[in-house]
Design a protein around this motif. Structure first.
Motif, PDB file in Angstrom:
ATOM      1  N   SER A   3      50.011  49.326  29.450  1.00 12.00           N
ATOM      2  CA  SER A   3      50.299  48.134  30.252  1.00 12.00           C
ATOM      3  C   SER A   3      50.359  48.476  31.732  1.00 12.00           C
ATOM      4  CB  SER A   3      51.621  47.504  29.804  1.00 12.00           C
ATOM      5  OG  SER A   3      51.612  47.167  28.430  1.00 12.00           O
ATOM      6  N   LEU A   4      50.946  49.626  32.062  1.00 14.95           N
ATOM      7  CA  LEU A   4      51.048  50.060  33.459  1.00 14.95           C
ATOM      8  C   LEU A   4      49.667  50.316  34.056  1.00 14.95           C
ATOM      9  CD1 LEU A   4      54.021  52.587  33.134  1.00 14.95           C
ATOM     10  CD2 LEU A   4      54.094  50.381  34.303  1.00 14.95           C
ATOM     11  N   VAL A   5      48.823  51.022  33.310  1.00 12.38           N
ATOM     12  CA  VAL A   5      47.484  51.320  33.808  1.00 12.38           C
ATOM     13  C   VAL A   5      46.706  50.028  34.025  1.00 12.38           C
ATOM     14  CG1 VAL A   5      45.275  52.440  33.284  1.00 12.38           C
ATOM     15  CG2 VAL A   5      47.425  53.619  32.784  1.00 12.38           C
ATOM     16  N   ARG A   6      46.796  49.114  33.071  1.00 13.66           N
ATOM     17  CA  ARG A   6      46.108  47.831  33.237  1.00 13.66           C
ATOM     18  C   ARG A   6      46.651  47.067  34.443  1.00 13.66           C
ATOM     19  NH1 ARG A   6      45.177  44.852  27.368  1.00 13.66           N
ATOM     20  NH2 ARG A   6      43.848  46.461  26.387  1.00 13.66           N
ATOM     21  N   ALA A   7      47.973  47.092  34.635  1.00 18.37           N
ATOM     22  CA  ALA A   7      48.580  46.382  35.758  1.00 18.37           C
ATOM     23  C   ALA A   7      48.010  46.870  37.086  1.00 18.37           C
ATOM     24  CB  ALA A   7      50.097  46.551  35.726  1.00 18.37           C
ATOM     25  N   LYS A   8      48.009  48.172  37.274  1.00 11.62           N
ATOM     26  CA  LYS A   8      47.501  48.729  38.532  1.00 11.62           C
ATOM     27  C   LYS A   8      46.010  48.477  38.680  1.00 11.62           C
ATOM     28  CE  LYS A   8      48.138  51.115  42.324  1.00 11.62           C
ATOM     29  NZ  LYS A   8      48.987  50.573  43.414  1.00 11.62           N
ATOM     30  N   PHE A   9      45.269  48.602  37.587  1.00 12.06           N
ATOM     31  CA  PHE A   9      43.828  48.384  37.630  1.00 12.06           C
ATOM     32  C   PHE A   9      43.511  46.937  38.006  1.00 12.06           C
ATOM     33  CE2 PHE A   9      39.658  48.125  35.113  1.00 12.06           C
ATOM     34  CZ  PHE A   9      38.924  48.714  36.128  1.00 12.06           C
ATOM     35  N   PHE A  10      44.178  45.988  37.368  1.00  9.52           N
ATOM     36  CA  PHE A  10      43.960  44.577  37.685  1.00  9.52           C
ATOM     37  C   PHE A  10      44.359  44.285  39.132  1.00  9.52           C
ATOM     38  CE2 PHE A  10      43.992  42.268  33.304  1.00  9.52           C
ATOM     39  CZ  PHE A  10      43.192  43.264  32.753  1.00  9.52           C
ATOM     40  N   ASP A  11      45.428  44.911  39.598  1.00 12.18           N
ATOM     41  CA  ASP A  11      45.881  44.727  40.970  1.00 12.18           C
ATOM     42  C   ASP A  11      44.823  45.235  41.956  1.00 12.18           C
ATOM     43  OD1 ASP A  11      47.899  43.904  42.819  1.00 12.18           O
ATOM     44  OD2 ASP A  11      48.501  45.990  43.092  1.00 12.18           O
ATOM     45  N   LEU A  12      44.286  46.416  41.683  1.00 16.20           N
ATOM     46  CA  LEU A  12      43.252  46.978  42.562  1.00 16.20           C
ATOM     47  C   LEU A  12      41.973  46.135  42.530  1.00 16.20           C
ATOM     48  CD1 LEU A  12      43.728  50.766  41.701  1.00 16.20           C
ATOM     49  CD2 LEU A  12      44.304  49.648  43.876  1.00 16.20           C
ATOM     50  N   LEU A  13      41.626  45.637  41.337  1.00 11.97           N
ATOM     51  CA  LEU A  13      40.460  44.752  41.238  1.00 11.97           C
ATOM     52  C   LEU A  13      40.671  43.470  42.029  1.00 11.97           C
ATOM     53  CD1 LEU A  13      39.571  45.108  37.439  1.00 11.97           C
ATOM     54  CD2 LEU A  13      38.157  45.869  39.364  1.00 11.97           C
ATOM     55  N   SER A  14      41.882  42.914  41.957  1.00 11.97           N
ATOM     56  CA  SER A  14      42.193  41.691  42.710  1.00 11.97           C
ATOM     57  C   SER A  14      42.038  41.924  44.210  1.00 11.97           C
ATOM     58  CB  SER A  14      43.625  41.222  42.402  1.00 11.97           C
ATOM     59  OG  SER A  14      43.765  40.867  41.054  1.00 11.97           O
ATOM     60  N   GLN A  15      42.508  43.085  44.672  1.00 11.03           N
ATOM     61  CA  GLN A  15      42.358  43.412  46.091  1.00 11.03           C
ATOM     62  C   GLN A  15      40.890  43.581  46.461  1.00 11.03           C
ATOM     63  OE1 GLN A  15      44.979  46.661  47.308  1.00 11.03           O
ATOM     64  NE2 GLN A  15      46.417  46.094  45.684  1.00 11.03           N
ATOM     65  N   GLU A  16      40.146  44.242  45.577  1.00 13.11           N
ATOM     66  CA  GLU A  16      38.714  44.459  45.823  1.00 13.11           C
ATOM     67  C   GLU A  16      37.977  43.128  45.900  1.00 13.11           C
ATOM     68  OE1 GLU A  16      35.639  47.350  46.436  1.00 13.11           O
ATOM     69  OE2 GLU A  16      37.813  47.586  46.236  1.00 13.11           O
ATOM     70  N   ARG A  17      38.409  42.177  45.084  1.00 11.98           N
ATOM     71  CA  ARG A  17      37.768  40.855  45.040  1.00 11.98           C
ATOM     72  C   ARG A  17      38.362  39.891  46.071  1.00 11.98           C
ATOM     73  NH1 ARG A  17      33.532  39.088  42.002  1.00 11.98           N
ATOM     74  NH2 ARG A  17      34.705  37.455  40.936  1.00 11.98           N
ATOM     75  N   ARG A  18      39.325  40.413  46.852  1.00 14.52           N
ATOM     76  CA  ARG A  18      39.972  39.646  47.923  1.00 14.52           C
ATOM     77  C   ARG A  18      40.641  38.371  47.417  1.00 14.52           C
ATOM     78  NH1 ARG A  18      35.891  42.476  50.150  1.00 14.52           N
ATOM     79  NH2 ARG A  18      36.295  43.444  52.184  1.00 14.52           N
ATOM     80  N   LEU A  19      41.315  38.506  46.286  1.00 19.12           N
ATOM     81  CA  LEU A  19      42.105  37.401  45.763  1.00 19.12           C
ATOM     82  C   LEU A  19      43.496  37.433  46.393  1.00 19.12           C
ATOM     83  CD1 LEU A  19      41.275  37.585  41.946  1.00 19.12           C
ATOM     84  CD2 LEU A  19      40.066  36.341  43.740  1.00 19.12           C
ATOM     85  N   ASN A  20      44.179  36.313  46.350  1.00 15.80           N
ATOM     86  CA  ASN A  20      45.552  36.257  46.863  1.00 15.80           C
ATOM     87  C   ASN A  20      46.441  37.147  45.990  1.00 15.80           C
ATOM     88  OD1 ASN A  20      47.991  35.613  47.963  1.00 15.80           O
ATOM     89  ND2 ASN A  20      48.012  33.473  47.277  1.00 15.80           N
ATOM     90  N   THR A  21      47.154  38.067  46.611  1.00 18.11           N
ATOM     91  CA  THR A  21      47.971  39.011  45.838  1.00 18.11           C
ATOM     92  C   THR A  21      49.471  38.793  46.020  1.00 18.11           C
ATOM     93  OG1 THR A  21      47.708  40.621  47.642  1.00 18.11           O
ATOM     94  CG2 THR A  21      46.198  40.797  45.761  1.00 18.11           C
ATOM     95  N   ASP A  22      49.887  37.638  46.523  1.00 22.82           N
ATOM     96  CA  ASP A  22      51.306  37.290  46.587  1.00 22.82           C
ATOM     97  C   ASP A  22      51.478  35.873  46.075  1.00 22.82           C
ATOM     98  OD1 ASP A  22      53.979  37.135  46.987  1.00 22.82           O
ATOM     99  OD2 ASP A  22      53.904  37.020  49.172  1.00 22.82           O
TER     100      ASP A  22
END
Length: 412
Positions: free
Chosen positions: A288-307
């Motif tokens: 779950s932790l690895v997926r969390a960080k991976f999804f977070d990094l993907l969101s940043q890469e895709r320039r999605l709102n992260t807050d």
């Protein structure tokens, strides 16, 4: 050279991680790549080289080697204390392999072999083997049961491969297998259907607060103060050097000042999930932790709102069904999460469906799926590998923090 890699956990009888099998994209059939390959040199030039310890943490690494590599190009840099050498091919008739394995054993390495029909006793290499891996996916349990005693009598350890359900794990454990490879622990156990206990409702409230855009500090403080143990864990967790190297944090308000709302929301979510799943295998939390960080990094890469950190939360909560032994719709009825997180967890978000498919591709070494998702998300494949490596290393660090605060479940 370890940038293009996947890992699969091998668990012991108590569902604790014994080792990770490492699968290399640039090696045939997942084997250790030829160090002279042009692809390998290109990886070294582009990426800061990752060591095996970065991928496998403090666990043993199972690595497949082709016969040619074992005979003529076995890497001298590997540590025999932390690496198990796995034969990728049937040893019968392989000229020079016996002598190569004798040499590798003299160096102190353990030898493992894939042997789905459990025929190793007929090979001349059998006396050198320490670990036999047996594919149990076809359910040949009666045949396997007859063969097991001769291996156990020879002090050979047995790994059951393709253990995909909790039921298969229980059968293989009963047969005497030592280790288990497969994602059985990431599946809900049939017939359990546990409801969230009243004692965990503080955690449920915190999970909800972590998904809101506004940060209600008084309310979060109130939730945490209701549970002295939770308050203690939060401060210990945030002050661990693996999580926060810069500041000595004395309160949630203090943490907010120095770390910011988004990071605090992530920590609160992680702490809640770890407490919620404290009777489950730690590897489930780790995934779950690895997926969390991976999804977070993907969101940043895709320039999605992260807050709020929606990607982080969706990855973190993506295995809640296995954690709570319920189906996801029933779980989400009990959790006060925002609609965007709920929809993603129910498979209603095309964006996050891509993320989940990609995470499963890395977990299963399904490289063609990585290529496809690279196109769908318009992110370079090399960059995807880099992001996943970052997620693994972050997950390793946070797992080490969590494991010091939560006892291991004991199986009967």
């Amino acid at each position: 050279m370890f940038a293009f890699i996947a890992r699969q956990p091998i668990l012991d009888r108590e569902k604790e991680v014994f080792a990770y099998e490492l699968l290399f994209r640039d090696g045939k059939g997942g084997t250790y790549p030829d160090p002279e390959q042009e692809k390998t040199r290109a990886i070294n030039q582009r990426f800061h080289p990752l060591g095996l310890d970065d991928i496998s943490g403090d666990k043993t690494a199972f690595i497949n080697f082709s016969t040619e590599t074992l005979i003529s190009r076995f890497p001298t840099t590997l540590n025999p204390d932390t690496v198990v050498v796995e034969l990728a091919e049937n040893p019968a008739g392989q000229i020079g392999l016996l002598q190569a394995c004798e040499h590798i054993k003299q160096l102190g390495f353990r030898l493992a072999i894939d042997d789905p029909m459990m025929l190793s006793g007929q090979h001349e290499i059998f006396p050198l083997i320490d670990i036999i891996k047996v594919d149990v996916s076809k359910g040949r349990f009666e045949q396997i049961e007859k063969q097991i005693p001769r291996f156990l009598d020879s002090n050979i350890q047995l790994v059951a491969e393709q253990v995909d359900t909790p039921e298969d794990f229980n059968i293989c454990r009963g047969l005497g297998f030592d280790f288990f490879q497969g994602y059985f622990f990431a599946q809900p156990e049939a017939g359990i259907h546990r409801h969230l206990p009243a004692s965990k409702m503080n955690l449920v409230d915190l999970m909800g607060e972590s998904s809101y855009s506004n940060f209600d500090l008084p309310r979060i403080n109130q939730i945490i103060e209701r549970d002295a143990a939770l308050s203690y864990l939060l401060l210990k967790f945030i002050n661990n050097p693996l999580v926060n190297k810069r500041y000595k944090i004395t309160s949630l308000k203090h943490a907010l000042t120095y770390m910011g709302e988004v990071e605090i929301k992530k920590f609160i979510a992680v702490l809640s999930l770890a407490n919620l799943g404290d009777d489950k295998p730690l590897e489930l939390i780790h995934m779950s932790l690895v997926r969390a960080k991976f999804f977070d990094l993907l969101s940043q890469e895709r320039r999605l709102n992260t807050d709020p950190p929606i990607g982080f939360l969706v990855g973190l909560f993506s295995l809640l069904d296995a954690l709570l032994d319920q189906d996801m719709p029933n779980i989400l009825k009990q959790l006060p999460l925002v609609d965007s997180v709920n929809d993603a967890l129910l498979g209603k978000s095309a964006e996050f469906n891509h993320y989940l498919t990609l995470a499963r591709a890395f977990e299963g070494a399904l490289w063609l799926n990585v290529i496809k998702q690279s196109r769908e998300l318009a992110i370079d494949q090399k960059q995807l590998h880099s992001l996943y490596n970052q997620a693994i290393m972050w997950g390793n660090g946070v797992r080490n923090v969590i494991s010091t605060y939560f006892p291991k479940p004991v199986l009967g």
